[in-house]
Design a protein around this motif. Structure first.
Motif, mmCIF file in Angstrom:
data_model
loop_
_atom_site.group_PDB
_atom_site.id
_atom_site.type_symbol
_atom_site.label_atom_id
_atom_site.label_comp_id
_atom_site.label_asym_id
_atom_site.label_seq_id
_atom_site.Cartn_x
_atom_site.Cartn_y
_atom_site.Cartn_z
ATOM 1 N N LEU A 10 0.810 -1.216 0.000
ATOM 2 C CA LEU A 10 0.000 0.000 0.000
ATOM 3 C C LEU A 10 0.841 1.263 0.000
ATOM 4 N N ALA A 11 2.114 1.145 0.370
ATOM 5 C CA ALA A 11 2.967 2.330 0.451
ATOM 6 C C ALA A 11 3.077 3.053 -0.885
ATOM 7 N N GLN A 12 3.084 2.282 -1.974
ATOM 8 C CA GLN A 12 3.230 2.916 -3.280
ATOM 9 C C GLN A 12 1.956 3.625 -3.737
ATOM 10 N N TYR A 13 0.853 3.443 -2.987
ATOM 11 C CA TYR A 13 -0.403 4.106 -3.328
ATOM 12 C C TYR A 13 -0.794 5.137 -2.271
ATOM 13 N N GLN A 14 0.156 5.534 -1.452
ATOM 14 C CA GLN A 14 -0.176 6.447 -0.354
ATOM 15 C C GLN A 14 -0.666 7.804 -0.847
ATOM 16 N N ASP A 15 -0.185 8.246 -2.004
ATOM 17 C CA ASP A 15 -0.639 9.536 -2.528
ATOM 18 C C ASP A 15 -2.128 9.503 -2.847
ATOM 19 N N GLN A 16 -2.591 8.412 -3.472
ATOM 20 C CA GLN A 16 -4.014 8.289 -3.791
ATOM 21 C C GLN A 16 -4.866 8.235 -2.522
ATOM 22 N N LEU A 17 -4.377 7.488 -1.525
ATOM 23 C CA LEU A 17 -5.133 7.369 -0.272
ATOM 24 C C LEU A 17 -5.175 8.693 0.480
ATOM 25 N N LEU A 18 -4.042 9.405 0.511
ATOM 26 C CA LEU A 18 -4.017 10.695 1.194
ATOM 27 C C LEU A 18 -4.903 11.715 0.487
ATOM 28 N N LYS A 19 -4.908 11.670 -0.834
ATOM 29 C CA LYS A 19 -5.780 12.580 -1.585
ATOM 30 C C LYS A 19 -7.248 12.282 -1.293
ATOM 31 N N GLY A 20 -7.599 10.993 -1.241
ATOM 32 C CA GLY A 20 -8.961 10.619 -0.910
ATOM 33 C C GLY A 20 -9.325 11.003 0.515
ATOM 34 N N LEU A 21 -8.380 10.834 1.436
ATOM 35 C CA LEU A 21 -8.603 11.222 2.831
ATOM 36 C C LEU A 21 -8.848 12.720 2.939
ATOM 37 N N TRP A 22 -8.061 13.515 2.260
ATOM 38 C CA TRP A 22 -8.206 14.961 2.320
ATOM 39 C C TRP A 22 -9.550 15.409 1.761
ATOM 40 N N LEU A 23 -10.001 14.767 0.673
ATOM 41 C CA LEU A 23 -11.301 15.119 0.112
ATOM 42 C C LEU A 23 -12.428 14.730 1.079
ATOM 43 N N THR A 24 -12.280 13.597 1.752
ATOM 44 C CA THR A 24 -13.269 13.197 2.762
ATOM 45 C C THR A 24 -13.369 14.243 3.858
ATOM 46 N N VAL A 25 -12.228 14.723 4.325
ATOM 47 C CA VAL A 25 -12.221 15.752 5.376
ATOM 48 C C VAL A 25 -12.885 17.033 4.879
ATOM 49 N N GLN A 26 -12.579 17.426 3.650
ATOM 50 C CA GLN A 26 -13.118 18.668 3.110
ATOM 51 C C GLN A 26 -14.639 18.626 2.964
ATOM 52 N N ILE A 27 -15.151 17.580 2.310
ATOM 53 C CA ILE A 27 -16.594 17.530 2.074
ATOM 54 C C ILE A 27 -17.359 17.313 3.383
ATOM 55 N N SER A 28 -16.755 16.599 4.322
ATOM 56 C CA SER A 28 -17.407 16.388 5.618
ATOM 57 C C SER A 28 -17.477 17.696 6.398
ATOM 58 N N ALA A 29 -16.371 18.449 6.417
ATOM 59 C CA ALA A 29 -16.348 19.725 7.133
ATOM 60 C C ALA A 29 -17.359 20.697 6.540
ATOM 61 N N PHE A 30 -17.417 20.757 5.222
ATOM 62 C CA PHE A 30 -18.371 21.650 4.559
ATOM 63 C C PHE A 30 -19.800 21.265 4.925
ATOM 64 N N ALA A 31 -20.115 19.980 4.837
ATOM 65 C CA ALA A 31 -21.476 19.525 5.130
ATOM 66 C C ALA A 31 -21.842 19.795 6.579
ATOM 67 N N ILE A 32 -20.906 19.595 7.498
ATOM 68 C CA ILE A 32 -21.187 19.811 8.918
ATOM 69 C C ILE A 32 -21.482 21.286 9.191
ATOM 70 N N VAL A 33 -20.655 22.174 8.673
ATOM 71 C CA VAL A 33 -20.835 23.603 8.934
ATOM 72 C C VAL A 33 -22.109 24.135 8.282
ATOM 73 N N VAL A 34 -22.252 23.894 6.979
ATOM 74 C CA VAL A 34 -23.402 24.452 6.256
ATOM 75 C C VAL A 34 -24.692 23.725 6.640
ATOM 76 N N GLY A 35 -24.620 22.395 6.790
ATOM 77 C CA GLY A 35 -25.804 21.639 7.173
ATOM 78 C C GLY A 35 -26.329 22.037 8.535
ATOM 79 N N THR A 36 -25.425 22.303 9.476
ATOM 80 C CA THR A 36 -25.841 22.732 10.809
ATOM 81 C C THR A 36 -26.449 24.128 10.762
ATOM 82 N N ALA A 37 -25.865 25.008 9.956
ATOM 83 C CA ALA A 37 -26.417 26.360 9.818
ATOM 84 C C ALA A 37 -27.843 26.303 9.277
ATOM 85 N N PHE A 38 -28.060 25.479 8.252
ATOM 86 C CA PHE A 38 -29.415 25.317 7.717
ATOM 87 C C PHE A 38 -30.329 24.662 8.747
ATOM 88 N N GLY A 39 -29.787 23.728 9.525
ATOM 89 C CA GLY A 39 -30.589 23.074 10.548
ATOM 90 C C GLY A 39 -31.074 24.063 11.595
#
Length: 234
Positions: A10-39
């Motif tokens: 898996l070490a040779q694919y760490q860039d793909q995994l880190l990129k996917g992890l970062w996108l997960t953090v980004q979309i989750s943070a956005f949904a939490i902030v904006v979704g809570t505001a709408f809530g």
């Protein structure tokens, strides 16, 4: 059983995994902030609005909470282009997660608002507070404080539910794991690693939310605990 684990692959694919992890953090943070505001907005409208407003908010909440998140994503990603509104996978994921979380947070916050006793509102009126001051200090902040543990759990669930957006090719962590698995043919190792990453994310998010709760409500709770002592000494 002659299976040999090879996590080193898996070490040779760490860039793909880190990129996917970062996108997960980004979309989750956005949904939490904006979704809570709408809530908060929708729960407030339901609390202060008339019967038509309450009906519309309740209809939205029931529609979202009683339909699968995956179907909601498909409607946004595959359905909207048929109506002339084309959105990318990440945008569709952001919209879907925000709409979904807003419905759940609306219901959670509504329960907190209804838990605020009318005598507290009457006390605010007796002190000469404006309606906005009463709603801000007497209603909405105590309401959110009461339901903050439930909101925190919903935020973690939404972060984990971001994995469903891989079905529309968002490129987040689960989609990255699927790509790595298709390239390395090490399914067991890939998904064990991703499970550990999601577990770490959930624990980190819970810790962060606990700190935010302490920052938001810690002094308020401390004042509430000290007030009876001060009044007794007076």
């Amino acid at each position: 059983m002659n299976y040999t684990f090879q996590f080193g692959v898996l070490a040779q694919y760490q860039d793909q995994l880190l990129k996917g992890l970062w996108l997960t953090v980004q979309i989750s943070a956005f949904a939490i902030v904006v979704g809570t505001a709408f809530g908060i907005l929708l729960a407030s409208l339901r609390s202060m609005g008339g019967r038509p407003v309450r009906f519309l908010v309740d209809a939205y909440v029931e529609l979202i909470r009683n339909t699968p998140f995956l179907v909601q994503l498909f409607i946004i990603y595959f359905g909207l282009p048929g109506m002339g509104f084309r959105v990318g996978a990440v945008t569709a994921a952001l919209i879907g997660m925000t709409i979904n979380l807003a419905a759940y947070s609306t219901e959670i916050i509504r329960a907190g608002i209804e838990a605020v006793h009318k005598s507290q509102i009457e006390a605010g009126e007796a002190l000469g507070f404006t309606q906005i001051q009463i709603y801000r200090h007497v209603v909405i902040l105590p309401a959110i404080q009461k339901v903050y543990p439930a909101l925190s759990s919903q935020f973690v669930l939404m972060m984990l539910a971001s994995s469903i957006t891989s079905a529309i090719s968002t490129g987040e962590l689960t989609a990255a794991a699927s790509f790595v698995q298709s390239q390395s043919y090490r399914s067991f190792e890939v998904y064990i690693a991703v499970t550990i990453i999601y577990l770490a994310l959930a624990l980190l998010l819970r810790g962060l939310l606990a700190l935010i709760g302490l920052w938001l409500f810690g002094r308020r709770t401390a004042k509430a605990a000290v007030r009876p002592v001060v009044e007794a000494s007076a």
